[in-house]
Design a protein around this motif. Structure first.
Motif, PDB file in Angstrom:
ATOM      1  N   TYR A 150     -46.938 -73.759 107.968  1.00 45.87           N
ATOM      2  CA  TYR A 150     -45.571 -73.179 107.700  1.00 45.87           C
ATOM      3  C   TYR A 150     -44.538 -74.220 107.474  1.00 45.87           C
ATOM      4  O   TYR A 150     -44.383 -75.015 107.772  1.00 45.87           O
ATOM      5  N   GLU A 151     -43.876 -73.837 106.199  1.00 44.99           N
ATOM      6  CA  GLU A 151     -42.925 -74.591 105.764  1.00 44.99           C
ATOM      7  C   GLU A 151     -41.464 -74.182 106.130  1.00 44.99           C
ATOM      8  O   GLU A 151     -41.183 -73.025 106.080  1.00 44.99           O
ATOM      9  N   VAL A 202     -51.201 -81.976 106.846  1.00 43.58           N
ATOM     10  CA  VAL A 202     -52.119 -81.342 107.702  1.00 43.58           C
ATOM     11  C   VAL A 202     -52.780 -80.284 106.700  1.00 43.58           C
ATOM     12  O   VAL A 202     -51.864 -79.592 106.092  1.00 43.58           O
ATOM     13  N   ASP A 203     -54.211 -80.291 106.344  1.00 46.46           N
ATOM     14  CA  ASP A 203     -54.766 -79.361 105.604  1.00 46.46           C
ATOM     15  C   ASP A 203     -55.693 -78.265 106.791  1.00 46.46           C
ATOM     16  O   ASP A 203     -56.600 -78.582 107.527  1.00 46.46           O
ATOM     17  N   CYS A 204     -55.064 -77.041 106.745  1.00 47.00           N
ATOM     18  CA  CYS A 204     -55.555 -76.144 107.862  1.00 47.00           C
ATOM     19  C   CYS A 204     -56.545 -75.231 107.049  1.00 47.00           C
ATOM     20  O   CYS A 204     -56.411 -74.595 105.796  1.00 47.00           O
ATOM     21  N   GLY A 254     -38.053 -79.230 103.504  1.00 53.13           N
ATOM     22  CA  GLY A 254     -39.169 -79.851 102.799  1.00 53.13           C
ATOM     23  C   GLY A 254     -40.042 -80.626 104.118  1.00 53.13           C
ATOM     24  O   GLY A 254     -40.954 -81.159 103.872  1.00 53.13           O
ATOM     25  N   ARG A 255     -39.964 -79.765 105.435  1.00 47.67           N
ATOM     26  CA  ARG A 255     -40.855 -80.220 106.410  1.00 47.67           C
ATOM     27  C   ARG A 255     -41.985 -78.964 106.545  1.00 47.67           C
ATOM     28  O   ARG A 255     -41.432 -77.831 106.502  1.00 47.67           O
ATOM     29  N   ASP A 256     -42.971 -79.392 107.133  1.00 49.65           N
ATOM     30  CA  ASP A 256     -43.985 -78.337 107.700  1.00 49.65           C
ATOM     31  C   ASP A 256     -44.037 -78.266 109.212  1.00 49.65           C
ATOM     32  O   ASP A 256     -43.902 -79.379 109.842  1.00 49.65           O
ATOM     33  N   LEU A 257     -44.412 -77.118 109.737  1.00 48.78           N
ATOM     34  CA  LEU A 257     -44.896 -76.977 111.100  1.00 48.78           C
ATOM     35  C   LEU A 257     -46.419 -76.511 110.989  1.00 48.78           C
ATOM     36  O   LEU A 257     -46.694 -75.735 110.237  1.00 48.78           O
TER      37      LEU A 257
END
Length: 164
Positions: free
Chosen positions: A134-135, A81-83, A140-143
């Protein structure tokens, strides 16, 4: 004619006059009924206006909740996801992505197509669409946090993790 017969005729004549209402009595009853109707109608009108106001709010919030659910579902299925400030791009793979954005007129679009159109005078219109990623440290996962800011100052939002 005797006196008793004369008194009976007078009583009969008097009784006929007492059977109906005078015009003055009818006008007074009509005036009092009108005042009473006005006193009852004002609070009822206020109740109906309040009900309509809250129905509009509920409908607007349901529509925005639907949009958030749809966005969340798409983010969960995404690889990335690119915010940006007023838009975000959900990337599924190299060839497929979805763009959600909000125009200055308060229109929320999905891939350039109208998704939600709002009345500019509506108190529950969206004035901001925000997305932040947020990482999660060490995983290694993003929220991704997606929020709608409403004209009332309320925030409707959700936090979701892509499948990456």
């Amino acid at each position: 004619m005797s006196v008793n017969e004369q008194q009976a005729l007078v009583r009969v004549g008097t009784q006929k006059k007492d059977l109906g209402f005078t015009l003055l009595e009818l006008v007074i009853v009509l005036a009092l009924s009108s005042v009473l109707a006005v006193l009852i109608a004002r609070p009822l009108a206020s109740v109906f206006e309040t009900r309509a106001f809250f129905q509009d709010e509920v409908a607007a919030r349901e529509e925005l909740n639907y949009a958030l659910q749809r966005m969340s579902r798409e983010v969960r299925m995404a690889n990335d996801v690119d915010c940006n400030s007023d838009s975000f791009v959900i990337k599924y793979d190299e060839n497929e992505d979805t763009t959600w954005e909000m125009s200055s007129a308060g229109v929320i679009e999905r891939n350039g197509a109208l998704f939600i159109e709002q009345d500019p005078g509506d108190d529950f219109r969206v004035v901001g669409l925000e997305c932040e990623t947020y990482e999660i440290s060490g995983s290694g996962r993003d929220l991704s946090e997606i929020e709608f800011e409403l004209a009332t100052g309320d925030i409707l939002g959700t936090v979701v993790a892509p499948r990456n």
